[in-house]
Design a protein around this motif. Structure first.
Motif, mmCIF file in Angstrom:
data_model
loop_
_atom_site.group_PDB
_atom_site.id
_atom_site.type_symbol
_atom_site.label_atom_id
_atom_site.label_comp_id
_atom_site.label_asym_id
_atom_site.label_seq_id
_atom_site.Cartn_x
_atom_site.Cartn_y
_atom_site.Cartn_z
ATOM 1 N N GLN A 1 0.907 -1.298 0.077
ATOM 2 C CA GLN A 1 0.144 0.006 0.051
ATOM 3 C C GLN A 1 0.735 1.227 -0.051
ATOM 4 N N MET A 2 2.018 1.344 0.756
ATOM 5 C CA MET A 2 2.741 2.430 0.779
ATOM 6 C C MET A 2 3.493 2.550 -0.394
ATOM 7 N N ASP A 3 3.770 1.535 -1.402
ATOM 8 C CA ASP A 3 4.323 1.606 -2.599
ATOM 9 C C ASP A 3 3.431 2.226 -3.520
ATOM 10 N N THR A 4 2.247 2.153 -3.285
ATOM 11 C CA THR A 4 1.138 2.752 -4.279
ATOM 12 C C THR A 4 0.782 4.145 -3.872
ATOM 13 N N HIS A 5 0.742 4.388 -2.565
ATOM 14 C CA HIS A 5 0.043 5.649 -2.102
ATOM 15 C C HIS A 5 0.893 6.504 -1.728
ATOM 16 N N LEU A 6 2.004 6.325 -1.244
ATOM 17 C CA LEU A 6 3.082 7.472 -0.350
ATOM 18 C C LEU A 6 3.810 7.855 -1.657
ATOM 19 N N GLN A 7 3.707 9.085 -1.932
ATOM 20 C CA GLN A 7 4.400 9.970 -2.511
ATOM 21 C C GLN A 7 4.916 11.211 -1.949
ATOM 22 N N GLY A 8 6.569 11.264 -2.114
ATOM 23 C CA GLY A 8 6.923 12.737 -1.636
ATOM 24 C C GLY A 8 6.765 13.948 -2.363
ATOM 25 N N ALA A 9 7.522 15.029 -2.049
ATOM 26 C CA ALA A 9 7.243 16.521 -2.745
ATOM 27 C C ALA A 9 8.344 16.450 -3.824
ATOM 28 N N GLN A 10 7.887 17.122 -4.774
ATOM 29 C CA GLN A 10 9.000 17.073 -5.993
ATOM 30 C C GLN A 10 9.970 18.131 -5.923
ATOM 31 N N TYR A 11 11.192 17.819 -5.341
ATOM 32 C CA TYR A 11 12.275 18.851 -5.302
ATOM 33 C C TYR A 11 13.369 18.360 -5.794
ATOM 34 N N ASN A 12 14.305 19.411 -6.575
ATOM 35 C CA ASN A 12 15.587 18.956 -7.000
ATOM 36 C C ASN A 12 16.572 18.770 -5.854
ATOM 37 N N GLN A 13 17.720 18.205 -6.218
ATOM 38 C CA GLN A 13 18.886 18.030 -5.117
ATOM 39 C C GLN A 13 19.291 19.147 -4.530
ATOM 40 N N ALA A 14 19.465 20.374 -5.159
ATOM 41 C CA ALA A 14 19.841 21.439 -4.429
ATOM 42 C C ALA A 14 18.882 21.903 -3.290
ATOM 43 N N GLN A 15 17.518 21.974 -3.858
ATOM 44 C CA GLN A 15 16.475 22.336 -3.022
ATOM 45 C C GLN A 15 16.403 21.437 -1.763
ATOM 46 N N LYS A 16 16.486 20.024 -1.808
ATOM 47 C CA LYS A 16 16.422 19.172 -0.805
ATOM 48 C C LYS A 16 17.418 19.559 0.007
ATOM 49 N N LEU A 17 18.864 19.735 -0.483
ATOM 50 C CA LEU A 17 19.918 19.947 0.613
ATOM 51 C C LEU A 17 19.757 21.513 1.553
ATOM 52 N N ALA A 18 19.228 22.208 0.647
ATOM 53 C CA ALA A 18 18.779 23.846 1.256
ATOM 54 C C ALA A 18 17.492 23.489 2.368
ATOM 55 N N LEU A 19 16.979 22.780 1.996
ATOM 56 C CA LEU A 19 15.565 22.305 2.895
ATOM 57 C C LEU A 19 16.048 21.407 4.237
ATOM 58 N N THR A 20 17.097 20.548 4.095
ATOM 59 C CA THR A 20 17.383 19.870 4.976
ATOM 60 C C THR A 20 18.007 20.721 6.155
ATOM 61 N N CYS A 21 18.966 21.706 5.430
ATOM 62 C CA CYS A 21 19.711 22.516 6.406
ATOM 63 C C CYS A 21 18.601 23.407 7.336
ATOM 64 N N ARG A 22 17.473 23.885 6.584
ATOM 65 C CA ARG A 22 16.329 24.702 7.359
ATOM 66 C C ARG A 22 15.794 23.644 8.369
ATOM 67 N N ILE A 23 15.528 22.391 7.861
ATOM 68 C CA ILE A 23 14.629 21.409 8.650
ATOM 69 C C ILE A 23 15.311 21.258 9.906
ATOM 70 N N LEU A 24 16.744 21.031 9.825
ATOM 71 C CA LEU A 24 17.495 20.433 10.879
ATOM 72 C C LEU A 24 17.564 21.652 11.840
ATOM 73 N N PHE A 25 17.894 23.064 11.350
ATOM 74 C CA PHE A 25 17.726 24.173 12.086
ATOM 75 C C PHE A 25 16.388 24.125 12.892
ATOM 76 N N ASP A 26 15.320 23.952 12.564
ATOM 77 C CA ASP A 26 14.036 23.889 13.189
ATOM 78 C C ASP A 26 14.008 22.692 14.044
ATOM 79 N N ASN A 27 15.016 21.975 13.958
ATOM 80 C CA ASN A 27 14.537 20.617 15.108
ATOM 81 C C ASN A 27 15.830 20.310 15.910
ATOM 82 N N GLY A 28 16.300 21.397 16.420
ATOM 83 C CA GLY A 28 17.330 21.469 17.618
ATOM 84 C C GLY A 28 18.754 21.091 16.998
ATOM 85 N N HIS A 29 19.275 21.285 16.018
ATOM 86 C CA HIS A 29 20.428 20.891 15.463
ATOM 87 C C HIS A 29 21.447 22.238 15.102
#
Length: 262
Positions: free
Chosen positions: A20-48
């Motif tokens: 069911q996960m294989d069928t229904h779960l989909q992530g957002a469409q970001y390119n690699q650089a956007q994912k990396l920048a988002l990761t920096c912001r996400i980790l900042f927001d979560n105590g890193h």
């Protein structure tokens, strides 16, 4: 007719859920650089957040290259436009400024692990505090089992990790695992996707916080190893990582007005 699944055993139900996960779960469409920048912001927001300490990298298209943040900027300031593309010698191929010299151990780890596409190293507060005790990270709660039997431990602090010796030591100590606790230092995760690395870094810091809280109250009791591995495999699915990352990205973007994507 209801009740069709009540005679199925746990293994069958898990496999059914995976399908069911294989069928229904989909992530957002970001390119690699956007994912990396988002990761920096996400980790900042979560105590890193730890000032300018820590590095986040992702492999580039060409062998021996990777994206990373510019030295002098905090995780909360990273966006696509200020990322750097560097080679193994940390020479800047694209972008302005310089990479953190401590990225050298990333180069060693990428060489040692062809499966790794993203490395995250931070000095998150509770992880850093736990590292001062010179004891391994203990995974003894269901929520943390994404890291079960997947965290190495380096009890020796080699000093500032800007030399080749430190790169060799860390790459050897982590072995084939996805994460490692570095004594008197912090955490490192090395994963086959940016999404997975981001979620494991969040899980690592939460596990360290829970361990410190539990140790203050008494002795931590281990969980059943078979069930721990079962939970590890249950949580650690690419589809779950994709939708989990998308959730944290939505949270971060609400606070950052989408500026990190530019």
């Amino acid at each position: 007719m209801t009740g069709k699944t009540f005679d199925l055993d746990k293994k069958e139900l898990i496999n059914q859920s995976f399908n069911q996960m294989d069928t229904h779960l989909q992530g957002a469409q970001y390119n690699q650089a956007q994912k990396l920048a988002l990761t920096c912001r996400i980790l900042f927001d979560n105590g890193h957040d730890s000032g300018l300490a820590g590095q986040i990298t992702a492999r580039g298209e060409k062998t021996g290259t990777y994206l990373t943040q510019r030295l002098g900027l905090g995780f909360d300031e990273i966006c696509v436009s200020n990322l750097l593309l560097v080679n193994e010698d940390l020479e800047v191929l694209q972008g302005d400024g310089m990479a953190n010299p401590a990225n050298r151990f990333h180069s060693w780890l990428y060489r040692a692990r062809a499966d790794v596409q993203c490395i995250i190293h931070t000095h998150a507060l509770h992880t850093a505090a736990l590292s001062m005790l010179e004891i391994p990270l203990e995974i003894s709660h269901m929520d943390n089992c994404v890291l079960y039997d997947d965290v190495a431990f380096l009890p020796k602090w080699p000093g500032v990790p800007v030399g080749n010796e430190e790169g060799e030591l860390i790459a050897q100590a982590i072995g084939t695992k996805r994460a490692i606790l570095l004594a008197h230092h912090g955490l490192l995760v090395a994963c086959p996707s940016i999404e997975e690395a981001c979620l494991l870094a969040i899980a690592f810091e939460r596990a360290a916080k829970m361990q410190l809280l539990a140790l203050a109250a008494g002795e931590i009791k281990p969980i059943n190893s078979g069930l721990g591995r079962e939970a590890h495999d249950w949580i650690l699915r690419s589809q779950r990582s994709a939708v989990g990352f998308a959730y944290y990205a939505r949270r971060s973007l609400k606070n950052n007005n989408f500026d990190c994507l530019k």
